[in-house]
Design an enzyme around this catalytic site. Structure first.
Site, PDB file in Angstrom:
ATOM      1  N   THR A  40      -8.027 -14.890   1.848  1.00  0.00           N
ATOM      2  CA  THR A  40      -8.781 -13.778   1.269  1.00  0.00           C
ATOM      3  C   THR A  40      -9.534 -14.209   0.028  1.00  0.00           C
ATOM      4  O   THR A  40     -10.670 -13.772  -0.216  1.00  0.00           O
ATOM      5  CB  THR A  40      -7.809 -12.629   0.926  1.00  0.00           C
ATOM      6  OG1 THR A  40      -7.194 -12.180   2.131  1.00  0.00           O
ATOM      7  CG2 THR A  40      -8.528 -11.460   0.260  1.00  0.00           C
ATOM      8  N   HIS A  43     -12.685 -15.674   1.071  1.00  0.00           N
ATOM      9  CA  HIS A  43     -13.667 -14.637   1.421  1.00  0.00           C
ATOM     10  C   HIS A  43     -14.304 -14.061   0.154  1.00  0.00           C
ATOM     11  O   HIS A  43     -15.506 -13.793   0.115  1.00  0.00           O
ATOM     12  CB  HIS A  43     -13.008 -13.508   2.209  1.00  0.00           C
ATOM     13  CG  HIS A  43     -12.498 -13.924   3.552  1.00  0.00           C
ATOM     14  ND1 HIS A  43     -13.143 -14.837   4.342  1.00  0.00           N
ATOM     15  CD2 HIS A  43     -11.398 -13.541   4.252  1.00  0.00           C
ATOM     16  CE1 HIS A  43     -12.467 -15.010   5.476  1.00  0.00           C
ATOM     17  NE2 HIS A  43     -11.399 -14.243   5.431  1.00  0.00           N
ATOM     18  N   CYS A  93       0.870   4.092  -2.812  1.00  0.00           N
ATOM     19  CA  CYS A  93       0.763   5.375  -3.526  1.00  0.00           C
ATOM     20  C   CYS A  93       2.062   6.176  -3.538  1.00  0.00           C
ATOM     21  O   CYS A  93       2.224   7.067  -4.360  1.00  0.00           O
ATOM     22  CB  CYS A  93      -0.373   6.211  -2.926  1.00  0.00           C
ATOM     23  SG  CYS A  93       0.029   7.037  -1.363  1.00  0.00           S
ATOM     24  N   CYS A  96       1.234   9.284   0.374  1.00  0.00           N
ATOM     25  CA  CYS A  96       0.516   9.563   1.623  1.00  0.00           C
ATOM     26  C   CYS A  96       1.525   9.709   2.772  1.00  0.00           C
ATOM     27  O   CYS A  96       2.714   9.439   2.616  1.00  0.00           O
ATOM     28  CB  CYS A  96      -0.488   8.445   1.929  1.00  0.00           C
ATOM     29  SG  CYS A  96       0.302   6.900   2.439  1.00  0.00           S
ATOM     30  N   CYS A  99       3.481   6.433   3.441  1.00  0.00           N
ATOM     31  CA  CYS A  99       4.532   6.186   2.444  1.00  0.00           C
ATOM     32  C   CYS A  99       5.700   7.151   2.655  1.00  0.00           C
ATOM     33  O   CYS A  99       6.865   6.766   2.528  1.00  0.00           O
ATOM     34  CB  CYS A  99       3.972   6.338   1.030  1.00  0.00           C
ATOM     35  SG  CYS A  99       2.946   4.942   0.505  1.00  0.00           S
ATOM     36  N   GLY A 263      -2.828 -12.393  13.168  1.00  0.00           N
ATOM     37  CA  GLY A 263      -4.152 -12.947  12.885  1.00  0.00           C
ATOM     38  C   GLY A 263      -5.233 -11.882  12.981  1.00  0.00           C
ATOM     39  O   GLY A 263      -5.169 -10.992  13.831  1.00  0.00           O
TER      40      GLY A 263
END
Lengths: 343, 343, 343, 343
Positions: A40, A43, A93, A96, A99, A263
């Site tokens: 990442t 990226h 959070c 939600c 969660c 992946g």
């Protein structure tokens, strides 16, 4: 403090000097001991479309980190000042629907360290206290930093009992190689690593693969079956994101077996679900992040007690200032885990 | 005896007169009380490519059956003569790798009643004693015959706890409608049925769907979300085999949810596994046949004790001699379960 | 043929000469390659109350066996003549409620080889073909004979994920020692063996225990905690049958942990379920026999592929004629697995 | 504000006037809409040995509560001001080994609302924001208050699939009666309630028990078997804490079945684990509190969507000032759930 920044909406990172952050309510301040580089981060460096759509510069990047707790924000009571911790990179959070089901790893409002909030490629960072995971005194800082991706591998290995099983791992980057070690530790009798990259296949063997298969653009079904040495393939751990690999996995796994999909690819997948999944009674599991906290607990046990030698995954070390070289090495694919230290 | 035969490698069935079979070692002879018609029987009738490749005429067809044990072969000690039984249609080998794991439902050497060996559309048939499943005295013969497909629905509902869940059922043929009833019985709070066929959607409502959605060639995502009435869709039971439906299912299910795949389609499926399965942490389960024997045990409990009214699924009854009319009705789609009785 | 017999309802065995049995429908005839001695055989020898109430002499005893298939009864099609097999010792009915649920290991009508029907301490025996478990060519006959008790250990280890866990094994007889090896193979980070017998504790260490504790009539809680080296005990595998051990297990296991109960004791157990089980959220699992067939499949994988060195468990070998010496050794407790060969 | 207090270390409660508490970091202030009375509150009132050892007066008591969020402490971002919530009564540390495994329900440092910190029998209370569980607008306040004990029932029913099962519930207080309703909602085909108290057996029938059995000091095995109407008892939900009941449960459950243990007794339990648990292959589950958050999510779905009519459990309502009458009624046993409202 010294920090690696995505300074503007364009390719590249800069080394900057930013204020040491203050821990807010429920947060802790960490002094960074070691970090490691994720795909990442590459990226972000390249400013690919995903990064351009998501990140709002300036941003301190980096999310794989080990540090020492040096200050508490309001309301924090643990971990104690001085504790060495790794960090879960997903800030969730707790409110939600996901969660509320305990599926924190797919929280709808996930903010990612070093992507959505300032991250770890610096001398200090703040994280929520509940994201700080004590690792004990025996785990080296660079191994602790790598527990975040290592946890992905543990998570991927948790969808079925690998004891006595034959397993193929598609994609032998650091997570795939960690998964090879985890599968071995859980009693798999034969583990086959598959990748296009010879360097990574060597690393796969070092982490415990019984056999490796060099892949190219064509399905490698026959070679993988041969490498399984006559055993039916009970499970594929798909870490490559390649559509060719996914379809191959559904063909190769024996009836009643399973596939962990971790992946991420660029496009659509074409699979014969009727023939290769329904009639064979396969199970496919999408593996997002790490189970919070269960995956961290198991990962810590593996690493701390030496069941798995995670340090063998770490092939290169750089100073934070040499981030450009680290990114360049990552792009070459000629590496395992690459770590950065702030001094 | 009277029997419905695939006489030659060509479309159609004939009513024939064949000898009553003798039970071999480990087999029982059943006098047929009721049978029912499966979509597979329609494929056999039509002599589609799958049938042409697999079936060797002459063959007595039919595999959904209830009968009375009237004779034992060598070595059989149960079920007692006079017992009313349903039949598992998969005759498994008990020796392949899958059987050795207890995954009898995906036995590599499965022979199917009425496909690979002579079947049930007759006055008598022989089956292995271990395939004979006592159903008790309170279950009507035509309901007992339909326990085989009903078991598919029970199996599809067994991959997650449906209590308190919102469920969408794609494809409301007899198995889909049975699944609606099973999901309700297991405590699902909202069940949405989806089909192209208005008749089947009426049946879905009769079996307990809270809402139904008429589908066409386009994804019905918005309508299905609306029918869920604000609840996240925890689970899709995919019984249609339509590629459009499969892709829609992966988009609709909430992060952390699951899909049972039972429908068989004609071709390849195109799915965005990275976005819709990996990142959302979904699980996909291929549902082949019935768990042997566990699914039968649970199905019997549901039917015998009236938790589910399976008789509501049976919309039409024919005599065995009228098989052509039964097949014609099946092709119209204007029916639920269609039963045949030998007298 | 030569056979070890319980000739009359009194202590002792005799070496006799009985006819080679004929395989009936569904049965196979085995030529015995190796057998091993179980504690149950000692009970039969001693003619304890359980044996006196259950066994009807004359009876060929013995139930842990490896042999070669040399003849088929009516209706048998596998395993092929010449196949080397181990034997499940429980002959189940396939028709009771438990069998119908797939819980074959607790079949209400279980007949045990060498207890309820003629057994394995002979040159030949007959068993149902479905009880014959092919073991392949690489497993030594005496190891194959011991796969039956080894399977108990695998079954006991199957009630939770042992990867990264700290495990205490109470009772280090052959099954307990096998469980130590299985727990290690499944990734347990610390395994503590507990027994009264120094010989067995040495064997426990040879099979992989990180630490051992010598027990006596008093609870050994403190010593076991110390041997866990600071780790919470996640799981106890209770193989001793001692009430002291059972109560100790419920105290020692950490909240949320689990206990596999396999040892059989003489009397009642006194446990503080409220404090030690309910409030701690423990799970207790009664482990009867082996899951059929799933445990056999996993056991075979462990043994065949060398993940576990089961041969290390076998400490003594006798000829069948020397059964008295073998029983005497068993009573001393100064042994692991004791095998008998018919020639 | 008005509050029910344990004022001194002695029996009884007093109605007092204390300041409205301030929410600290991570806490929310609730205005109480309804509360309900637990057996624990009766122990506090009676000042039994457990209470005397644990509670440090003065203390506002009460822990089953529904309220409206009226203020946030530092760092809180949800639930929104005005949200109606129920409260998890266990305040957990998020840092002990159990919390790190995700076993929050057995946190080693649990502080209980109204026991270890000030509680809910008042006009206002503070709780951690993560303990505040939004219940939506359609659930009545007194039902929402009772979701805490109702969750115990949901948790107890989560250890096996109850679809098609025969279940006996030992102890038909509010949690037992809730469990009867949950078992029915999950598809149990026969549910038998057992209690000494005729009033509670009537409530059991109202909540869906197919049959009830009046117990006394003797085991009621025969009567319970008869009430099961010929079906094997697959599962016992033990809510009574009576040693007689626990031993009876292990005898009654069929081989391969399971027992959820939730009732807390005064002393030791005497059970024949060898005969009744090991040889029968039973599983026993200690049920502590509620899975956090998973149990809350499922409980909310059941209550909110009307799958279960929890309001039928609430038999009596008092004003907070009448706490003495409520406690007196609780002691009589002639009640279901008893609620208190602050005005």
């Amino acid at each position: 403090m010294l920090a690696v920044l995505k300074q503007s909406p364009a390719p590249g990172f800069v080394i900057g000097d930013v204020p040491i952050p203050e821990p807010g309510p429920g947060q802790v301040l960490l002094r960074v001991a070691a970090t490691s580089v994720c795909g990442t981060d590459v990226h972000l460096y390249d400013w690919n479309p995903w990064a351009a759509a998501r990140v709002h510069p300036p941003r301190v990047v980096g999310h794989e980190v080990c540090g020492e707790v040096v200050a508490w924000g309001e309301g924090v009571t643990a971990p104690a000042i001085g504790t060495r911790v790794a960090s879960e990179s997903h800030i969730v959070c707790h409110h939600c629907d996901e969660c509320r089901r305990g599926d924190f790893h797919v929280c709808e409002n996930t903010r990612i360290l070093g992507v959505d909030v300032d991250g770890a490629f610096a001398t200090h960072l703040v994280i929520p206290a509940v994201n700080a995971w004590p690792v004990g005194d025996t785990v080296a800082p660079d191994v602790a930093a790598a527990m975040e991706p290592f946890g992905n591998a543990v998570h991927a290995c948790s969808y079925g009992d690998l004891g006595g099983r034959t397993v193929a791992v598609f994609g032998c980057g650091p997570i795939g190689c960690a998964a090879i070690a985890v599968a071995r530790a859980q009693g798999a009798v034969r583990v086959v690593g598959v990748d296009r990259n010879a360097y990574r296949l060597q690393l796969a063997e070092r982490m415990g693969a019984h056999a490796v298969v060099r892949a190219n653009d064509e399905p490698a079904d026959a070679a993988i079956r041969a490498a399984a040495a006559g055993g039916a393939i009970d499970c594929v751990l798909e870490m490559s994101g390649s559509p060719v690999a996914v379809a191959s996995a559904t063909r190769l796994v024996r009836p009643g077996g399973w596939i962990s999909l971790l992946g991420i690819g660029d496009g659509l997948d074409v699979v014969d679900l009727s023939t290769d999944v329904v009639m064979k009674g396969l199970s496919l599991y999408g593996v997002a992040g790490r189970r919070i906290p269960a995956t961290w607990e198991q990962t810590t046990a593996y690493v701390r007690d030496g069941v798995i030698d995670a340090s063998a995954l770490i092939t290169h070390r750089f100073a934070l200032r040499d981030i450009d070289s680290a990114i360049e090495l990552m792009k070459s694919g000629e590496c395992g885990k690459v770590t950065l230290t702030p001094d």
